[in-house]
Motif scaffolding. Structure first.
Motif, PDB file in Angstrom:
ATOM      1  N   GLY A  75       7.724   7.362  -3.024  1.00  0.00           N
ATOM      2  CA  GLY A  75       6.790   6.422  -3.575  1.00  0.00           C
ATOM      3  C   GLY A  75       5.698   6.125  -2.602  1.00  0.00           C
ATOM      4  O   GLY A  75       5.133   5.079  -2.781  1.00  0.00           O
ATOM      5  N   ARG A  76       5.744   6.360  -1.371  1.00  0.00           N
ATOM      6  CA  ARG A  76       4.797   5.910  -0.308  1.00  0.00           C
ATOM      7  C   ARG A  76       3.472   6.229  -0.843  1.00  0.00           C
ATOM      8  O   ARG A  76       2.652   5.569  -0.351  1.00  0.00           O
ATOM      9  CB  ARG A  76       5.261   6.956   0.974  1.00  0.00           C
ATOM     10  N   TYR A  77       3.306   7.434  -1.376  1.00  0.00           N
ATOM     11  CA  TYR A  77       1.862   7.887  -1.654  1.00  0.00           C
ATOM     12  C   TYR A  77       1.360   7.569  -2.975  1.00  0.00           C
ATOM     13  O   TYR A  77       2.207   7.389  -3.788  1.00  0.00           O
ATOM     14  CB  TYR A  77       1.850   9.484  -1.482  1.00  0.00           C
ATOM     15  N   LEU A 107       0.735  -6.303   4.166  1.00  0.00           N
ATOM     16  CA  LEU A 107       2.293  -6.353   4.221  1.00  0.00           C
ATOM     17  C   LEU A 107       3.200  -4.731   3.921  1.00  0.00           C
ATOM     18  O   LEU A 107       3.100  -4.423   2.775  1.00  0.00           O
ATOM     19  CB  LEU A 107       2.743  -7.477   3.522  1.00  0.00           C
ATOM     20  N   HIS A 108       3.852  -4.499   5.003  1.00  0.00           N
ATOM     21  CA  HIS A 108       4.551  -3.270   4.823  1.00  0.00           C
ATOM     22  C   HIS A 108       6.120  -3.426   4.973  1.00  0.00           C
ATOM     23  O   HIS A 108       6.693  -4.569   5.220  1.00  0.00           O
ATOM     24  CB  HIS A 108       4.120  -2.294   6.235  1.00  0.00           C
ATOM     25  N   GLU A 109       6.765  -2.154   4.936  1.00  0.00           N
ATOM     26  CA  GLU A 109       8.196  -2.075   5.428  1.00  0.00           C
ATOM     27  C   GLU A 109       8.385  -1.244   6.445  1.00  0.00           C
ATOM     28  O   GLU A 109       7.553  -0.248   6.339  1.00  0.00           O
ATOM     29  CB  GLU A 109       9.147  -1.895   4.204  1.00  0.00           C
ATOM     30  N   MET A 110       9.414  -1.330   7.188  1.00  0.00           N
ATOM     31  CA  MET A 110       9.562  -0.109   8.148  1.00  0.00           C
ATOM     32  C   MET A 110      11.204   0.206   7.982  1.00  0.00           C
ATOM     33  O   MET A 110      11.701  -0.132   7.159  1.00  0.00           O
ATOM     34  CB  MET A 110       9.320  -0.872   9.514  1.00  0.00           C
ATOM     35  N   VAL A 145       1.065  -1.274   0.005  1.00  0.00           N
ATOM     36  CA  VAL A 145      -0.032  -0.126   0.030  1.00  0.00           C
ATOM     37  C   VAL A 145       0.913   1.202   0.042  1.00  0.00           C
ATOM     38  O   VAL A 145       0.262   2.231  -0.486  1.00  0.00           O
ATOM     39  CB  VAL A 145      -0.988   0.139   1.250  1.00  0.00           C
ATOM     40  N   HIS A 146       2.160   1.255   0.546  1.00  0.00           N
ATOM     41  CA  HIS A 146       3.019   2.320   0.364  1.00  0.00           C
ATOM     42  C   HIS A 146       4.047   1.793  -0.830  1.00  0.00           C
ATOM     43  O   HIS A 146       4.850   0.897  -0.549  1.00  0.00           O
ATOM     44  CB  HIS A 146       3.687   2.324   1.815  1.00  0.00           C
ATOM     45  N   GLY A 147       4.009   2.634  -1.834  1.00  0.00           N
ATOM     46  CA  GLY A 147       4.615   2.171  -2.914  1.00  0.00           C
ATOM     47  C   GLY A 147       6.298   1.906  -2.717  1.00  0.00           C
ATOM     48  O   GLY A 147       6.721   1.302  -3.617  1.00  0.00           O
ATOM     49  N   ASP A 148       6.773   2.664  -1.918  1.00  0.00           N
ATOM     50  CA  ASP A 148       8.300   2.372  -1.508  1.00  0.00           C
ATOM     51  C   ASP A 148       8.683   1.292  -0.685  1.00  0.00           C
ATOM     52  O   ASP A 148       9.790   1.044  -0.187  1.00  0.00           O
ATOM     53  CB  ASP A 148       8.845   3.973  -1.111  1.00  0.00           C
ATOM     54  N   GLU A 149       7.506   0.782  -0.337  1.00  0.00           N
ATOM     55  CA  GLU A 149       7.799  -0.646   0.740  1.00  0.00           C
ATOM     56  C   GLU A 149       7.660  -1.932  -0.234  1.00  0.00           C
ATOM     57  O   GLU A 149       6.570  -2.455  -0.525  1.00  0.00           O
ATOM     58  CB  GLU A 149       6.974  -0.425   1.747  1.00  0.00           C
ATOM     59  N   ILE A 150       8.662  -1.918  -1.083  1.00  0.00           N
ATOM     60  CA  ILE A 150       8.872  -2.547  -2.149  1.00  0.00           C
ATOM     61  C   ILE A 150       8.930  -4.094  -2.402  1.00  0.00           C
ATOM     62  O   ILE A 150       8.045  -4.878  -2.851  1.00  0.00           O
ATOM     63  CB  ILE A 150      10.112  -2.394  -3.279  1.00  0.00           C
TER      64      ILE A 150
HETATM   65 ZN   LIG Z   1       3.947   0.971   5.436  1.00  0.00          ZN
END
Ligand SMILES: [Zn+2]
Length: 896
Positions: A213-215, A252-255, A135-140
């Motif tokens: 890329g998050r948004y 599923l995301h990244e931090m 959902v956050h585009g830079d959490e690739i």
């Molecule tokens: Zn995220």
């Protein structure tokens, strides 16, 4: 030590880069299933897969194995990319997939489903697992993991879980929720690549250019807007979710790249409208994931952060339908390799592997607990209905009201989220109040009861123990663990009345449909003198926007008036027949229909109260050219959301200008310039002295400069002084004044200072209190602001507004010789409308400005001390914001 670590890291990299890297040891893949490499030319985790490539891979799977894979398009991004979800099931389940969907609808609609039918579904039906990625585009990494997950489920013969998963469940994969953001990231990454992937955190390939890329295209964080329904991607998801009713939804995301891996159970605070069973079930997933991470030697944590209190996350919104919803977070590589502070080089494929392991672990957990989760899902609906019948709020009523367009929109938003909303067939009485026919009635004895409560209640309380902990942390200078805003009540945000009653009123209702725009009231005959559009609803603002773009001459009043026995609010639009071309009758009817605005035809200009239509209190509207500062240092979400509100909610064009251009550009083609919230060093650093001069000169000549939130720091800075308000430090409590000021006035720093005995804890605490500091940071609460109704900027605006206040920006009021406090925060006692606020901030924000207007030469500077466009869901602030643009421009006096 350092060199040994680097050596170890290098050795690790060499071993791990060997050809035999296995994502799942001994998986024994069926060679007839297309691999990622055969379709896309790169192995999993070797490259960052573009949106179009990922879609191509899933289509390849579907065409090679149509009995087990189908691909569904559910939305199109603003930039025209397809959003898809992929259904993976055994051939037996795929053949009866429509029955499976229907069965889940039956469990959801528990009131109309017999116990025996529910039992049959729970005994025999598969459960649906929904896995959502990126959902956050830079959490690739998650999108690449989604392809590997699908491949494994279709091809792995050596993993006995796969047969169980396909027998007991249907797996839905949404490989990328934000394709525009993802491709934006990949483009930036590939542009910056050199000879080999660079692990250095300073490398450009790890350092995204604005806006990142998050948004999505309009720079929304789509992990905050599940219930606001204003982004195409999220709306599509909300509809798709309700087609399936998965028992679990995993996001599923990244931090941060120096972290490890996070999975549920989540952190406190827990939203009180989530059930203990839902919370408890998260542990089942956590335990499965932990077991596999132990098997593979992967670090992880749970519980520390990532709560689901706010209801607009992917890991919270599905909970209000009875699903288990969770977020998983992988340390982000932001490229192909990243050197962590501990020297370990994290590779992209490690990140992909970790998400792949938890994706399978989640599906495995559902397969193993299929019957329990289906039973829990069904019981959730039954208990929601029962609670709705017995709670003290039995009915929500959205009455007919001044902002009926807002009320209609709110009702429509609820219907789109599966809430049964009735429209009263006749007038009725409830809890001592009279309601007109057409009022919306929500019987809380329904499965959506908890969703309605978390979205409509004036307050959703945080656990007092949690709040106490945060107060303790604050007292010793630690950041609070409140992760997002503490208030999101839709009626407050939209400034729409929604009332409660402990009984169900005795009135017949008809089900409301999902349509957000209702047919406007239109005149039946041509006007002789003018068409009037009462001001105050979003539909009227859209009317003005459309009319100006079509070249219609529009005027409006600064004060309310009475004509032909009807009262019109300040700001009411006047389209005079004599001012316009002969086809005006057809034109305004068309504009009113398209904008949804009510319109009245008047044949007589004799005003019985208030200004005449030709009064000096009537202004002519121009067609303002509107610009917005874009790129650094603007905060992407603020810039994007302000632009979205103007362009997409009011259909008016905006020119985005890169901020550094504003320093020297000729701005004379623009009537309005918006400065969104700022990050980092802010506008001063980018615009410099020449920029401030350029802005000042432009305002003097008639420009309308509008500052949002922290942009006021810049305008109020003494060196810039475009606004005469000033930012405040925290108030120093009286008892602390001595210690706070002692030494503060000393001009020369001293090598040593006078000694002092600290004889009590209070002494000690005073001695560690900073001499000056900013107010403590607010996570976000809804605060009341009172409006100066006599000012033209407040035309058509409610007398009391609800403002989402966050951050640490508090300003002094403007003095009357400089300008007007058009809206100011309420007294400390009346300030808090919803959420949680620190006591010191509550006292200090009282009576401080929300909207100031300062005339300057021929133009104006208008400051909104809190961003009215945040998440584009403060509908109750739209009229005052759009007044700043259209009415501000009409009131400016530029030389032509
Ligand atoms: Zn995220």
């Amino acid at each position: 030590m350092r060199s040994i670590l680097s050596l170890a890291a290098a050795l690790f990299a060499i071993t791990a880069n060997a050809q035999d890297f296995e994502f799942w040891p001994n998986a024994d893949y069926d060679p007839s299933v297309p691999t990622i490499e055969s379709v896309l030319g790169h192995a999993p985790g070797e490259r960052i897969t573009w949106h179009a490539e990922a879609v191509r891979y899933f289509e390849a799977l579907a065409s090679s194995d149509p009995d087990r894979v189908t691909v569904h398009r559910y939305a199109e991004s603003w930039e025209g990319r397809d959003l898809i979800y992929v259904v993976i099931a055994s051939p037996e389940n795929m053949r009866r997939i429509d029955d499976i969907k229907r069965d889940m609808q039956s469990l959801r609609n528990a009131a109309t489903t017999s116990r025996s039918e529910a039992d049959r579904i729970i005994q025999s039906g598969p459960a649906v697992t929904w896995l959502s990625y990126g959902v956050h585009g830079d959490e690739i990494s998650s999108t690449d993991a989604s392809m590997l997950t699908a491949y494994h489920l279709l091809a792995a013969r050596g993993d006995p879980r796969v047969a169980d998963i396909l027998r007991e469940s249907v797996v839905i994969i949404d490989p990328m929720q934000n394709p525009d953001g993802r491709d934006r990231f990949i483009h930036g990454f590939e542009m910056a690549e050199g000879l080999a992937p660079d692990p250095n955190r300073l490398a450009a390939e790890h350092d995204q250019p604005w806006p990142g890329g998050r948004y999505n295209h309009y720079l929304f964080d789509m992990n905050r807007d599940w219930f606001t329904l204003n982004q195409a991607e999220s709306v599509g998801r909300v509809v798709a979710f309700q087609d399936w009713f998965p028992v679990v939804y995993v996001d599923l995301h990244e931090m941060g790249g120096d972290s490890s891996y996070y999975f549920a159970p989540g952190a406190e605070p827990i939203n009180p409208h989530v059930t203990p069973t839902q919370v408890k079930n998260e542990e089942l997933f956590g335990q499965t994931n932990a077991a596999w991470f132990d098997e593979f030697g992967i670090d992880y944590f749970s519980r520390d952060v990532y709560d689901n209190f706010y209801s607009g996350y992917g890991s919270s919104w599905p909970q209000y339908f009875g699903s288990i919803a969770m977020t998983y977070e992988q340390a982000g590589v932001e490229g192909l390799i990243f050197r962590q502070y501990n020297g370990h080089e994290l590779r992209y494929r490690d990140a992909v592997r970790n998400h792949f392991v938890t994706s399978l672990g989640s599906a495995e957990t559902v397969a193993r607990n299929r019957q329990k989760f289906l039973q829990d899902f069904y019981d959730y609906q039954l208990s929601a209905i029962a609670e709705g019948r017995s709670d003290d709020i039995r009915t929500y009523i959205i009455p007919q009201q001044t902002d009926q367009a807002g009320a209609n929109k709110l009702a429509g938003m609820l219907v789109q989220q599966g809430v049964a909303v009735g429209v009263a067939n006749g007038s009725f009485k409830a809890c001592g109040e009279d309601y007109a026919a057409g009022s919306y009635v929500i019987d809380m004895a329904q499965p959506a009861k908890r969703l309605v409560r978390t979205l409509l209640d004036a307050n959703v309380a945080m656990d007092s123990g949690f709040v106490g902990e945060q107060e303790k942390r604050r007292a010793i200078g630690l950041e609070s663990k409140i992760y997002d805003i503490t208030a999101w009540s839709l009626p407050l945000q939209m400034n729409v009345r929604a009332e409660t009653c402990n009984l169900l009123p005795n009135v017949g209702t008809t089900s409301a449909g999902p349509s957000l725009v209702h047919a406007p009231e239109l005149p039946t005959t041509h006007a002789k003198v003018a068409y009037l559009v009462p001001w105050g609803e979003a539909t009227a603002v859209r009317f003005l926007s459309h009319a100006l773009q079509r070249g219609v001459l529009v005027k409006s009043t600064d004060a309310g008036f009475t004509l032909e026995g009807r009262r019109y609010p300040a700001g009411t639009l006047i389209v005079a027949v004599a001012d316009n071309a002969a086809d005006i009758h057809r034109a305004v009817r068309d504009i009113a229909t398209r904008s949804g605005a009510n319109m009245v035809a008047v044949d007589d200009s004799w005003v019985t109260d208030g200004p005449n239509l030709g009064s000096n209190q009537v202004v002519s509207h121009n067609r303002p050219d509107v610009a917005i500062a874009w790129d650094n240092p603007t905060r992407p979400t603020s810039a994007g959301q302000a632009r979205f509100v103007i362009e997409r909610q009011f259909d008016y064009p905006v020119t985005a200008i890169r901020t550094e251009r504003i320093a020297k550009a000729d701005l004379s083609n623009y009537e309005v310039l918006i400065l969104p919230e700022m990050d980092g060093d802010g506008y001063a650093g980018v615009l410099g002295e020449s920029g401030a001069d350029n802005l000042r000169d432009w305002v003097q000549k008639g420009g309308v400069l509008i500052a949002l939130g922290s942009a006021n720091d810049y305008l109020a800075d003494a060196n810039v002084d475009l606004l005469s308000i000033r930012r405040e430090k925290a108030v120093v409590e009286e008892g602390d004044e001595d210690s706070a000021s002692s030494g503060a006035d000393d001009e020369q720093p001293e090598a040593t200072v006078a000694g002092r005995n600290l004889t009590s804890l209070a002494d000690y605490e005073q001695s560690i209190t900073p001499k000056t500091k900013l107010p403590d940071f607010l996570a976000g609460a809804l605060l009341r602001a009172d409006v100066l109704s006599e000012h033209w900027l407040s035309a058509g605006v409610a007398s009391s507004l609800n403002v989402l206040a966050w951050g640490d920006n508090i300003y002094t009021p403007i003095r009357l010789d400089s300008g007007f406090n058009v809206a100011r925060f309420a007294s400390a006692e009346n300030l808090l409308a919803s959420g949680y606020i620190w006591e010191e901030n509550r006292k200090q924000l009282a009576f401080k400005p929300f909207v100031v207007a300062q005339p300057s030469g021929r133009g104006f500077v208008i400051g909104f001390t809190q961003d009215p466009t945040i998440r584009a869901y403060l509908d109750g602030l739209n009229v005052i914001f759009m007044n700043a643009i259209f009415r501000g421009s009409a009131h400016a006096r530029p030389m032509h």
